[in-house]
Design a protein around this motif. Structure first.
Motif, PDB file in Angstrom:
ATOM      1  N   THR A   1      24.577 -24.177  30.652  1.00  0.00           N
ATOM      2  CA  THR A   1      25.720 -23.619  29.934  1.00  0.00           C
ATOM      3  C   THR A   1      26.930 -24.539  29.934  1.00  0.00           C
ATOM      4  O   THR A   1      27.893 -24.291  29.210  1.00  0.00           O
ATOM      5  N   ARG A   2      26.913 -25.592  30.734  1.00  0.00           N
ATOM      6  CA  ARG A   2      27.987 -26.583  30.727  1.00  0.00           C
ATOM      7  C   ARG A   2      27.633 -27.795  29.871  1.00  0.00           C
ATOM      8  O   ARG A   2      28.267 -28.840  29.978  1.00  0.00           O
ATOM      9  N   ALA A   3      26.600 -27.651  29.061  1.00  0.00           N
ATOM     10  CA  ALA A   3      26.165 -28.694  28.131  1.00  0.00           C
ATOM     11  C   ALA A   3      25.691 -29.948  28.852  1.00  0.00           C
ATOM     12  O   ALA A   3      25.818 -31.056  28.329  1.00  0.00           O
ATOM     13  N   ASN A   4      25.139 -29.778  30.037  1.00  0.00           N
ATOM     14  CA  ASN A   4      24.531 -30.891  30.759  1.00  0.00           C
ATOM     15  C   ASN A   4      23.055 -30.981  30.381  1.00  0.00           C
ATOM     16  O   ASN A   4      22.248 -30.135  30.779  1.00  0.00           O
TER      17      ASN A   4
ATOM     18  N   GLY B   1      23.444 -36.537  30.381  1.00  0.00           N
ATOM     19  CA  GLY B   1      24.143 -36.627  29.098  1.00  0.00           C
ATOM     20  C   GLY B   1      23.388 -37.430  28.071  1.00  0.00           C
ATOM     21  O   GLY B   1      22.179 -37.325  27.925  1.00  0.00           O
ATOM     22  N   SER B   2      24.098 -38.286  27.368  1.00  0.00           N
ATOM     23  CA  SER B   2      23.528 -39.069  26.275  1.00  0.00           C
ATOM     24  C   SER B   2      23.016 -40.422  26.753  1.00  0.00           C
ATOM     25  O   SER B   2      22.985 -41.382  25.992  1.00  0.00           O
ATOM     26  N   GLY B   3      22.633 -40.514  28.025  1.00  0.00           N
ATOM     27  CA  GLY B   3      22.143 -41.776  28.559  1.00  0.00           C
ATOM     28  C   GLY B   3      23.195 -42.551  29.312  1.00  0.00           C
ATOM     29  O   GLY B   3      23.051 -43.763  29.507  1.00  0.00           O
ATOM     30  N   ASP B   4      24.249 -41.873  29.747  1.00  0.00           N
ATOM     31  CA  ASP B   4      25.327 -42.566  30.454  1.00  0.00           C
ATOM     32  C   ASP B   4      24.846 -43.164  31.772  1.00  0.00           C
ATOM     33  O   ASP B   4      25.141 -44.308  32.093  1.00  0.00           O
TER      34      ASP B   4
ATOM     35  N   VAL C   1      19.031 -21.283  37.556  1.00  0.00           N
ATOM     36  CA  VAL C   1      20.403 -20.955  37.892  1.00  0.00           C
ATOM     37  C   VAL C   1      20.806 -21.840  39.064  1.00  0.00           C
ATOM     38  O   VAL C   1      19.987 -22.128  39.941  1.00  0.00           O
ATOM     39  N   GLY C   2      22.042 -22.294  39.067  1.00  0.00           N
ATOM     40  CA  GLY C   2      22.457 -23.192  40.129  1.00  0.00           C
ATOM     41  C   GLY C   2      23.951 -23.406  40.171  1.00  0.00           C
ATOM     42  O   GLY C   2      24.727 -22.801  39.406  1.00  0.00           O
ATOM     43  N   TYR C   3      24.340 -24.275  41.092  1.00  0.00           N
ATOM     44  CA  TYR C   3      25.753 -24.620  41.267  1.00  0.00           C
ATOM     45  C   TYR C   3      25.872 -26.129  41.108  1.00  0.00           C
ATOM     46  O   TYR C   3      25.102 -26.892  41.711  1.00  0.00           O
ATOM     47  N   SER C   4      26.825 -26.576  40.311  1.00  0.00           N
ATOM     48  CA  SER C   4      26.960 -28.001  40.034  1.00  0.00           C
ATOM     49  C   SER C   4      28.413 -28.445  40.116  1.00  0.00           C
ATOM     50  O   SER C   4      29.347 -27.639  39.930  1.00  0.00           O
ATOM     51  N   LYS C   5      28.580 -29.738  40.392  1.00  0.00           N
ATOM     52  CA  LYS C   5      29.897 -30.384  40.383  1.00  0.00           C
ATOM     53  C   LYS C   5      29.763 -31.671  39.580  1.00  0.00           C
ATOM     54  O   LYS C   5      28.857 -32.474  39.827  1.00  0.00           O
ATOM     55  N   GLN C   6      30.646 -31.858  38.641  1.00  0.00           N
ATOM     56  CA  GLN C   6      30.598 -33.047  37.801  1.00  0.00           C
ATOM     57  C   GLN C   6      31.973 -33.667  37.668  1.00  0.00           C
ATOM     58  O   GLN C   6      32.958 -32.967  37.433  1.00  0.00           O
TER      59      GLN C   6
ATOM     60  N   GLY D   1      31.007 -25.234  39.405  1.00  0.00           N
ATOM     61  CA  GLY D   1      30.758 -23.804  39.321  1.00  0.00           C
ATOM     62  C   GLY D   1      29.300 -23.496  39.065  1.00  0.00           C
ATOM     63  O   GLY D   1      28.443 -24.388  38.991  1.00  0.00           O
ATOM     64  N   PHE D   2      29.013 -22.216  38.926  1.00  0.00           N
ATOM     65  CA  PHE D   2      27.648 -21.764  38.671  1.00  0.00           C
ATOM     66  C   PHE D   2      27.295 -21.940  37.196  1.00  0.00           C
ATOM     67  O   PHE D   2      28.157 -21.855  36.320  1.00  0.00           O
ATOM     68  N   ASN D   3      26.024 -22.183  36.951  1.00  0.00           N
ATOM     69  CA  ASN D   3      25.551 -22.327  35.582  1.00  0.00           C
ATOM     70  C   ASN D   3      24.105 -21.859  35.490  1.00  0.00           C
ATOM     71  O   ASN D   3      23.397 -21.791  36.492  1.00  0.00           O
ATOM     72  N   VAL D   4      23.692 -21.539  34.283  1.00  0.00           N
ATOM     73  CA  VAL D   4      22.308 -21.164  34.004  1.00  0.00           C
ATOM     74  C   VAL D   4      21.827 -22.014  32.840  1.00  0.00           C
ATOM     75  O   VAL D   4      22.631 -22.590  32.092  1.00  0.00           O
ATOM     76  N   GLY D   5      20.523 -22.088  32.668  1.00  0.00           N
ATOM     77  CA  GLY D   5      19.991 -22.884  31.571  1.00  0.00           C
ATOM     78  C   GLY D   5      18.500 -22.683  31.399  1.00  0.00           C
ATOM     79  O   GLY D   5      17.874 -21.861  32.071  1.00  0.00           O
ATOM     80  N   TYR D   6      17.938 -23.464  30.494  1.00  0.00           N
ATOM     81  CA  TYR D   6      16.501 -23.412  30.235  1.00  0.00           C
ATOM     82  C   TYR D   6      15.872 -24.746  30.585  1.00  0.00           C
ATOM     83  O   TYR D   6      16.556 -25.780  30.701  1.00  0.00           O
ATOM     84  N   ILE D   7      14.571 -24.727  30.747  1.00  0.00           N
ATOM     85  CA  ILE D   7      13.852 -25.935  31.117  1.00  0.00           C
ATOM     86  C   ILE D   7      12.452 -25.896  30.502  1.00  0.00           C
ATOM     87  O   ILE D   7      11.830 -24.835  30.411  1.00  0.00           O
TER      88      ILE D   7
END
Length: 216
Positions: free
Chosen positions: A200-203, A56-59, A134-139, A167-173
């Motif tokens: 896609t979960r704004a992580n 996140g923002s440095g939490d 692509v992956g699966y995350s829990k937050q 849930g599942f999410n995708v993103g860029y790196i």
């Protein structure tokens, strides 16, 4: 005399070919040529990475570890296929012994394309990477937290509203990488990477990893 003319005309070419073959043999016996040939026969890297990213923002920071297979693709590119684990937790402290939980766990399949502007199999390999995952995350987190209005006795209570996702999410790196050869044959390398990823979960996870590579 005419019957010897073809033989005489072919003699200079035979001498030239013999000289070239001798030069190739002498270069192959040179240590530098052996090292270069050895490096050319090991275009693929297997990397182990370990480091941290900031959630996140440095939490709070989270651990990131990965194993990667990075074969050569042409003279200036590598393909990086990774299995990455990200995880960590740090409760948010509101004072007076009150905390709200925060944690992040993810298992990702990541794919990057590395561009090496100075070429591959160098003593120092510098690369820029871009790709997707692509992956699966829990937050676990909270949307609101704080102290409630004091009661008639002046006592305050603390409460928070959980905000948990999975849930599942995708993103860029994207990444910036550098690797240094540890031996003359460039079989082992050590280096690091700075990377930024977003899903896609704004992580948003900026961070860096130490890397150890083995060429095959």
């Amino acid at each position: 005399m005419k019957q010897f003319y073809p033989l005489l005309s072919a003699l200079p070419m035979a001498l030239i070919c013999s000289a070239v073959q001798a030069q190739d043999l002498s270069q192959a016996e040179m240590p530098g040529a052996t090292v270069a040939a050895s490096a050319a026969r090991r275009p693929a890297l297997v990397r182990l990475g370990l480091g941290s990213s900031v959630n996140g923002s440095g939490d709070y920071s989270v651990l990131k570890a990965h194993v990667e297979y990075a074969p050569q693709f042409g003279r200036y590119c590598r393909l990086g296929s990774r299995l990455a684990y990200i995880g960590g937790s740090q409760p948010s402290d509101f004072g007076y012994g009150y905390t709200a939980p925060q944690s992040y766990r993810a298992l990702n399949l990541e794919q990057e394309v590395y561009w090496l502007p100075f070429g591959l199999n160098k003593t120092v390999e510098f690369s820029l990477g871009i790709g997707a995952f692509v992956g699966y995350s829990k937050q676990k987190g909270f949307s609101q937290a704080g102290f409630n209005t004091a009661d008639l006795n002046g006592n305050q209570s603390f409460s928070f509203i959980p905000a948990n996702e999975k849930g599942f999410n995708v993103g860029y790196i994207g990444s910036l990488n550098v690797d240094f050869a540890l031996d003359e044959a460039r079989t082992w390398r050590v280096g690091g990477r700075l990377a930024l990823q977003n899903d896609t979960r704004a992580n948003i996870l900026p961070g860096g990893q130490f890397q150890l590579s083995r060429a095959f």
